[in-house]
Scaffold this active site. Sequence first.
Site, PDB file in Angstrom:
ATOM      1  N   GLY B  38      59.958  62.388  31.972  1.00  0.00           N
ATOM      2  CA  GLY B  38      59.575  63.696  32.465  1.00  0.00           C
ATOM      3  C   GLY B  38      60.604  64.784  32.225  1.00  0.00           C
ATOM      4  N   CYS B 247      26.118  62.278  30.287  1.00  0.00           N
ATOM      5  CA  CYS B 247      26.133  62.746  28.904  1.00  0.00           C
ATOM      6  C   CYS B 247      24.722  62.671  28.315  1.00  0.00           C
ATOM      7  CB  CYS B 247      27.088  61.886  28.076  1.00  0.00           C
ATOM      8  SG  CYS B 247      27.000  62.227  26.315  1.00  0.00           S
ATOM      9  N   CYS B 250      24.900  59.740  25.401  1.00  0.00           N
ATOM     10  CA  CYS B 250      25.147  58.312  25.664  1.00  0.00           C
ATOM     11  C   CYS B 250      24.933  57.917  27.109  1.00  0.00           C
ATOM     12  CB  CYS B 250      26.568  57.939  25.246  1.00  0.00           C
ATOM     13  SG  CYS B 250      27.828  58.617  26.354  1.00  0.00           S
ATOM     14  N   CYS B 272      29.681  64.211  26.160  1.00  0.00           N
ATOM     15  CA  CYS B 272      31.074  63.744  26.248  1.00  0.00           C
ATOM     16  C   CYS B 272      31.957  64.590  25.361  1.00  0.00           C
ATOM     17  CB  CYS B 272      31.186  62.301  25.747  1.00  0.00           C
ATOM     18  SG  CYS B 272      30.446  61.082  26.813  1.00  0.00           S
ATOM     19  N   CYS B 278      31.861  58.589  23.043  1.00  0.00           N
ATOM     20  CA  CYS B 278      30.405  58.780  23.098  1.00  0.00           C
ATOM     21  C   CYS B 278      29.703  57.938  22.047  1.00  0.00           C
ATOM     22  CB  CYS B 278      30.110  60.260  22.869  1.00  0.00           C
ATOM     23  SG  CYS B 278      28.465  60.760  23.372  1.00  0.00           S
TER      24      CYS B 278
END
Lengths: 257, 297, 232
Positions: B38, B247, B250, B272, B278
Amino acid sequence: MTTPLLSVEGLGKRYGAQVGCLDVEFELWPGEVLAIAGESGSGKTTLLDCVSGRMQPDAGRVEFNTRHEGMQDIYRMSEPRRRLLARTDWGYVHQNPRDGLRIGVSAGANVGERLMAVGARHYGRIRDTTRDWMGKVELDTARIDDLPATFSGGMQQRLQIARNLVTHPRLMFMDEPTASLDVSVQARLLDLLRGLTRELSLAAIVVTHDLAVARLLAHRLMIMKEGRVVESGLTDQVLDDPQHPYTQLLVSSVLQA
Amino acid sequence: MNHGTAADATAGYNFAYLDEQTKRMIRRAILKAVAIPGYQVPFGSREMPLPYGWGTGGIQVTAAVIGPHDVLKVIDQGSDDTTNAVNIRRFFRATTGVATTERTTEATLIQTRHRIPETPLAEGQILVYQVPIPEPLRWLEPSEAETRRMHALAEYGLMHVKLYEDISRHGKIATTYDYPVRVNGRYLMRPSPIPKFDNPKMDRNPALQLFGAGREKRIYAVPPHTPVKSLDFEDHPFEVQTWDRCCAFCGATDSFLDEIVTDDRGGRMFVCSDTDYCRGRREQAHAAPAPVEKATA
Amino acid sequence: MEAMVRIKGLAKTFTLHHQHGAVLPVLAGIDLDVARGECVALYGPSGAGKSTLLRSIYANYRVQQGSVEVRHDGRWVDMARAGPRELLEVRRTTVGYVSQFLRVIPRVPALAVVAEPLAAAGVPRERAEDQARSLLARLNIPEKLWSLPPATFSGGEQQRVNIARGFITGHPILLLDEPTAALDADNCDVVAELIREARIAGAAIVGIFHDQEVMRLVATRLYPLQVLREAA
């Protein structure tokens, strides 16, 4: 309590050949308000910066009575430790409130910041505490979400004071806290400071060029000239029975309204 | 997957465009970043053949770690076929000859702009993020010297001030992307403009996550299996976005959905954002319930 | 009776640095003991140093020679040598001073002015204010004035607020500088009564009373002061 809250010994600071302050020595006990008065260039601001941890002196020691470790030299402690103290146990009120506030965030965020800095994570409780303190400094709590720029100078100064007090500091440093305000506003703010220092048993060091401020706020008074303390004692002692020629000059120069 | 060869690499350029000394410098920065999760490591960002703001940081990180046997995937907003993704993929094929793919599961190295793939990553994979502004405290504290000190001393109260302001102004934390996180309980980090929906994926991810900011000249990293926690308040806990649709292609209910306007009568559909995910689902024959739905009022 | 104030060889001189360094001796060779239950009246002509002596006991003025001891918390404290912390403590609980003029703090209401020393001594604000009320009533300050700042009061009213403030704490040592100067006969009586009650409660009092009648009423002893010849 047998040890003072703050102990200053042999303090000195130079700017090259120029003396900032020299040979300053005093103790401050809880609940005592000490005024440092002098004209510009007297070294009073240098002294305040040295004792508040903002500027390392060239000589001497500043010791603070920490909550858990007794008297500690503030310049021998690590910077993180000193910064933590400055955020919690000390407060600093700038002459110009804009120097002591975050102008871009709301009044509430300003007052709550120190709490969040020491780990407060409950939004509702932070707001409650903030409102409390806004009330104590006589600010309208409905303005908690207003930006500081929408407040008058006197109100900004109150906001700055509230921002410092949320962590219950034991020692406040104030640099000409009323000097940038209109005269009528000054009086109200001095009242507030006077009341708060007594009610909260705050110890405070107040730098001022105005002896009337010292008379009103302070138990003790130090007069500085060219970097040296020329006289010190109880406020009424110094103002009513000045011994040093410079003090006599200052006192006699004050205009009576 | 496109199998490339070294012979495909454009003659006259060093492998992956950057000279070896530059790669060493960047790798050192990456090692330091991995050692301090970080923490923003400054690095000597080079001029790249595309302007700032187009992923120069991500490209330099990828260029420093890519090897001839890597399989590279590049996505932009979850999709492999946008201009940015296509150009970067072509750039690496030209300068390294490595194989490229659109399948998350086949990639060893994934460079991304603004999304984390839906398909969970595995140990051994590397995810490289493109970062515009690395400094989470920048809006609150313009001074670089001061923000560095704040990171050094872990003085992060100011970040909560920002979140506080959001709640006081909007009733909730309004940040929905580039949502600040605390890495390994220590450094405050900006995950790049990924939607906050993706934040939980960073937490203890088995893959290595690298972040490159070209214009700001910073690299940071989250090593595998590192805790990453999104900032919040006790009484305003962190929440991800949800949709009341699935979606349209899908039928997925667990992925980040893009809203697509289909006509000028208010028709829209949700699909998606992650095109590979997807397609993968469709190939496994999860059919959608209905092709296009009118928007409700 | 127990001695509360012990002054020995006190000398006080003013040096006016900006008046060509003029040196003004005001007090010399002062010896004075005051015991519980006594009210010592300082008397003498103007310029003899009565007010100066009072202020020196309070440590408002500094002394150049001698000692000014007061009995505080079971021990003797020399007000001429004690540090600021100790002086503040002594003033808070032991030595009270009623000045000749009320130092007016803007915008603090009379009730708060009177209650403050008691609150500072640790008494809860509610009770301090109750006592302030009864004292103000006793000194004939009309109730409608209690919530107003004394800045607009008459001289006599201000003086009575001052007196209330001085007597509220029941300090064992009281210094009174012309407490009845601006008061009418009735209020003089009230003040005389307050002094008497304090004496009976065991206070040691030193005061300056310009009014011979009042002095006769309240004083148990007189202490004369003379104007010093100017130093050469």
